[in-house]
Scaffold this active site. Sequence first.
Site, PDB file in Angstrom:
ATOM      1  N   ASP A   1       0.853  -1.181   0.000  1.00 43.92           N
ATOM      2  CA  ASP A   1       0.000   0.000   0.000  1.00 43.92           C
ATOM      3  C   ASP A   1       0.893   1.237   0.000  1.00 43.92           C
ATOM      4  O   ASP A   1       1.569   1.524   0.991  1.00 43.92           O
ATOM      5  CB  ASP A   1      -0.897  -0.037   1.244  1.00 43.92           C
ATOM      6  CG  ASP A   1      -1.917   1.075   1.283  1.00 43.92           C
ATOM      7  OD1 ASP A   1      -1.727   2.095   0.584  1.00 43.92           O
ATOM      8  OD2 ASP A   1      -2.922   0.940   2.027  1.00 43.92           O
ATOM      9  N   HIS A   2       0.867   1.985  -1.101  1.00 42.33           N
ATOM     10  CA  HIS A   2       1.777   3.129  -1.248  1.00 42.33           C
ATOM     11  C   HIS A   2       1.410   4.286  -0.314  1.00 42.33           C
ATOM     12  O   HIS A   2       2.206   5.216  -0.130  1.00 42.33           O
ATOM     13  CB  HIS A   2       1.753   3.613  -2.700  1.00 42.33           C
ATOM     14  CG  HIS A   2       3.029   4.263  -3.139  1.00 42.33           C
ATOM     15  ND1 HIS A   2       4.040   4.622  -2.266  1.00 42.33           N
ATOM     16  CD2 HIS A   2       3.477   4.631  -4.364  1.00 42.33           C
ATOM     17  CE1 HIS A   2       5.031   5.167  -2.926  1.00 42.33           C
ATOM     18  NE2 HIS A   2       4.725   5.200  -4.210  1.00 42.33           N
ATOM     19  N   ARG A   3       0.237   4.234   0.305  1.00 40.98           N
ATOM     20  CA  ARG A   3      -0.106   5.267   1.286  1.00 40.98           C
ATOM     21  C   ARG A   3       0.742   5.140   2.538  1.00 40.98           C
ATOM     22  O   ARG A   3       1.026   6.142   3.220  1.00 40.98           O
ATOM     23  CB  ARG A   3      -1.591   5.171   1.665  1.00 40.98           C
ATOM     24  CG  ARG A   3      -2.563   5.441   0.531  1.00 40.98           C
ATOM     25  CD  ARG A   3      -3.984   5.163   0.971  1.00 40.98           C
ATOM     26  NE  ARG A   3      -4.176   3.772   1.373  1.00 40.98           N
ATOM     27  CZ  ARG A   3      -5.311   3.276   1.878  1.00 40.98           C
ATOM     28  NH1 ARG A   3      -6.365   4.079   2.048  1.00 40.98           N
ATOM     29  NH2 ARG A   3      -5.402   2.000   2.212  1.00 40.98           N
TER      30      ARG A   3
END
Length: 394
Positions: free
Chosen positions: A365-367
């Site tokens: 998850d790039h968040r």
Amino acid sequence: MPYVFDLPDIGDGLTEADIVRWHVPVGGPVEADQVLVDVETAKAVVEIPAPAGGTVLHHGAREGETLAVGAVLAVIGRAGEVWPDGDQPGEVATASQRSSSPVGDDRAGGQPSGDAPVKALPVVRRLAREHGIDLSSVRGTGPGGRITRDDVMAAVDGGPPDGDVAPIAGERVRLSMLRRTIAGHMTASWREIPHVTVFHDADATRLLAGRRALAARHGRSIPMEALVIRALVPVLEEFRVFNATLDGDELVFHPSLDVGIAVDTDEGLLVPVIRQSEKLGLMELAATIADLGVRGKARSLGPDDLTGATFTVSNIGALGGARGTPIVPLGTTAILAIGRATDTPVVRDGAVTVAPMMPLSLGFDHRAIDGGLGQRFLNRLVENLEEPALFMAG
């Protein structure tokens, strides 16, 4: 007064279930705690026992239909009693005939009305009934000779049971409860999570040699997932964000490593969970993975077995896969796909040699995780896999 039995919530967040098979027909006697019906939830095929003894006066839905939690599942009363909104007398005989059908229950490997055992999940038996297929005449191509949906549809089309099954033009087939659930989860994950995937290869020479030695020592095969999970434990302890849940603007770090392992079944992908993996030795992991795999393919896992994963491992190499872009399960921040180790030309000290290289694909998850951190995580995992003596004991 008759006992009105509503469909209970038998799983975390369950809202509906498909009726797979009634064990007791309308008009038939039933004892308290006797299995009344099989239902398919989003997680598993579950037996529901009768809450009271008596005579079944009414079925809340037919086999193959969907029933909402809280809706009337069945009504149980006294012999001769009539349920005003129940089945008509003529339907009792039909239900009785269904209960003695040759495509009856085989959840525990029991036999149908014929002499030879027929291996098929309840959902496959239902499909066979809908198409009028005698399962005793169908050769199963699934694990252990189990009959799959494709085998039944091949029989419907008159083709070979182990050939490719071409769909009937214009045919509409409703997705199973499991397939609908998978579709919902995948759609939500892809919509909510900005996915990134990084790749690396691990030289599996020592890992495979150690795996063979362990198998010879213990007299059993060692699942690749067990070795990878053992190698993952120290990496996840170092990079805690990969074993976390993003909740709004906060990261929730999990105190234990509850690893989900992807299990490919005839009905769709299941992800049973190994609790507190960091506390298990290698052979304990191997035994747990084998057990979950068997129960997953038999659809006998309970809701508790299929919820709460904090990190997921998918062994696409078991099916001949190499690389992929796995979808991060909701509630987690990362997933690892393991490819099959294959002999590959590599350069060492200026010379070309051949080594079994195992592809790894890490989705995250790039968040919560940047690309640099994802690559460092994968680099550390590769180091562990290439030095298996660091984690293979136990």
